[in-house]
Write an enzyme that holds these catalytic residues in place. Structure first.
Site, PDB file in Angstrom:
ATOM      1  N   GLY A  83       0.824  -1.206   0.000  1.00 19.10           N
ATOM      2  CA  GLY A  83       0.000   0.000   0.000  1.00 19.10           C
ATOM      3  C   GLY A  83       0.855   1.250   0.000  1.00 19.10           C
ATOM      4  O   GLY A  83       1.705   1.408   0.878  1.00 19.10           O
ATOM      5  N   LYS A 138     -10.976   1.848  18.675  1.00 14.14           N
ATOM      6  CA  LYS A 138     -10.695   2.693  17.510  1.00 14.14           C
ATOM      7  C   LYS A 138     -11.968   2.839  16.661  1.00 14.14           C
ATOM      8  O   LYS A 138     -12.263   3.914  16.141  1.00 14.14           O
ATOM      9  CB  LYS A 138      -9.551   2.071  16.693  1.00 14.14           C
ATOM     10  CG  LYS A 138      -9.189   2.818  15.411  1.00 14.14           C
ATOM     11  CD  LYS A 138      -8.223   3.937  15.655  1.00 14.14           C
ATOM     12  CE  LYS A 138      -7.937   4.914  14.554  1.00 14.14           C
ATOM     13  NZ  LYS A 138      -7.665   4.515  13.247  1.00 14.14           N
ATOM     14  N   SER A 159     -10.573  11.832   8.230  1.00 12.81           N
ATOM     15  CA  SER A 159     -10.266  11.189   6.954  1.00 12.81           C
ATOM     16  C   SER A 159     -11.520  11.064   6.082  1.00 12.81           C
ATOM     17  O   SER A 159     -11.455  11.219   4.862  1.00 12.81           O
ATOM     18  CB  SER A 159      -9.643   9.814   7.200  1.00 12.81           C
ATOM     19  OG  SER A 159     -10.421   9.093   8.122  1.00 12.81           O
TER      20      SER A 159
END
Ligand code: PAF
Length: 292
Positions: free
Chosen positions: A7, A179, A246
Site C-alpha cells: 500500500g 478505535k 479522513s
C-alpha cells in the site's frame, strides 16, 4: 528484518519511511508509476519541524508481489481493497502479517489465511500523502498492535523508532473496538456536517449529535467503561480540533470513504445483539448517498 509494506497511501508511505531506518523495506504500490517514482527518486518524509528526509527503498507494483520473502508483511491498504489482495495474502506462509485496517469486517478474512502469525494494529499517527513519493507526518502517535493468530514473532522494540513507537496490546479485539468507536462517532458526523473535529464538542448542537452517536456505538459494540470511553473520544476531538477527519477529506476529493468498514461494522454488531442504532443508520445512508 526484511519488511514488506503493501500500500502506497499515507500510512504505507509513513511506515516505509520510518521502518527503513533499521530494516530492509520493500513497498508494493497499486500503480506501476508510483513504484517507478519511488525506485528512482526515493521516498520523502517531512517531519513535524518541516524537515525533509529522502529514503532509498525497493518498490514494486502489487501485481509483481509473487514471492514475498519478508519476515513481516504490513498490509496498509484500505479495508475495501483487501479483497483484491486475497490471493497474494493466501500464498504467504512463512512471514508474519500485520493488518492496519479500520473497522472489524476484515477479521473474518484473517482466519482463512495460512500465515504463521497474524497481527492486527491501529495507527494513531497523523499522516498526509503530499504526492506519490512524499508523506508528511502530521501528528505524532503510536501504533498499537495485538496478536490475532499464531505466535509472537517480533517484539515492539524491533519495530519501534524514535517518534514512531509500537505498543503491544493484550486484547486486540478491545483495541479495534475502541478505535472503531472513535471513528464511528467522529468520521461520519464531521464528514456530513463538513466541520473540523473540534466542532463536534464545541458547537452545543453538534455535541448533542456526538452524544447520541456515542451512546448508540458503545451499546452496539457491547463496551463497558462508558464514561472513560466518552472522555477518550471527546479528548481526541479536542486534541485534533483543527483537523478534518479522513472521511471528511475523502468526500471532499470525491474518494470512496471507509463508511462500510466503520459504520457498516458497527451496524453489523448492532444487528447481532439487536441494538437500536437509528442515528448510525441515518449516517450510513447519508454518507453512502454522498459517495454516489
Ligand atoms: O480517521 C480519522 O480522521 C482519525 O482516525 C480521527 C481519530 C477520527 C481523527 O481525525
Amino acid at each position: 528484518m526484511k519488511v514488506a509494506i503493501i500500500g502506497g497511501g499515507a500510512i504505507g508511505l509513513l511506515f516505509a519511511s520510518y521502518l527503513s531506518k533499521k530494516h530492509e523495506v520493500t513497498i508494493y504500490t497499486r500503480t506501476k508509476e508510483q513504484a517507478k517514482m519511488l525506485q528512482e527518486k526515493g521516498l520523502s518524509l517531512i517531519n513535524q519541524q518541516d524537515e525533509t528526509q529522502i529514503i532509498k527503498l525497493s518498490s514494486f507494483p502489487m501485481d509483481q508481489m509473487n514471492q514475498v520473502d519478508s519476515d513481516i508483511v504490513i498490509v496498509a491498504v484500505k479495508q475495501y481493497h483487501l479483497n483484491d489482495l486475497m490471493d497474494h495474502l493466501k500464498s504467504i506462509r512463512n512471514s508474519s502479517l500485520l493488518f492496519l485496517q479500520n473497522g472489524m469486517s476484515h477479521l473474518s478474512y484473517l482466519d482463512t489465511l495460512p500465515a504463521e502469525s497474524i497481527f492486527v494494529g491501529v495507527v494513531e499517527h497523523g499522516a498526509q500523502r503530499i504526492d506519490p513519493i512524499t508523506v508528511k507526518h502530521t501528528g505524532l502517535g503510536v501504533t498499537r498492535f495485538g496478536l490475532w493468530k499464531g505466535g509472537l514473532s517480533f517484539e515492539e522494540e524491533e519495530l519501534s523508532e524514535e517518534g514512531f513507537p509500537f505498543v503491544l496490546q493484550a486484547n486486540p479485539t478491545l483495541m479495534l473496538k475502541e478505535k472503531l468507536l472513535v471513528n464511528c462517532v467522529i468520521n461520519p458526523l464531521t464528514a456530513l456536517l463538513q466541520v473540523p473535529n473540534g466542532q463536534l464538542v464545541d458547537n452545543p448542537y453538534y455535541y448533542q449529535l456526538f452524544q447520541v452517536v456515542f451512546e448508540e456505538g458503545v451499546h452496539a459494540l457491547h463496551m463497558s467503561s462508558k464514561e472513560q470511553l466518552f472522555n477518550k473520544v471527546e479528548q481526541i476531538c479536542r486534541k485534533t480540533a483543527q483537523n478534518h477527519s479522513s472521511m471528511f477529506k475523502d468526500l471532499q476529493v470525491g474518494r470512496k470513504t471507509e463508511i462500510e468498514a466503520i459504520v457498516g461494522s458497527v451496524l453489523e454488531e448492532a444487528k447481532k445483539n439487536k441494538s437500536r442504532v437509528p442515528t448510525l443508520e441515518f449516517l450510513y445512508n447519508a454518507i453512502k448517498g454522498k459517495e454516489v
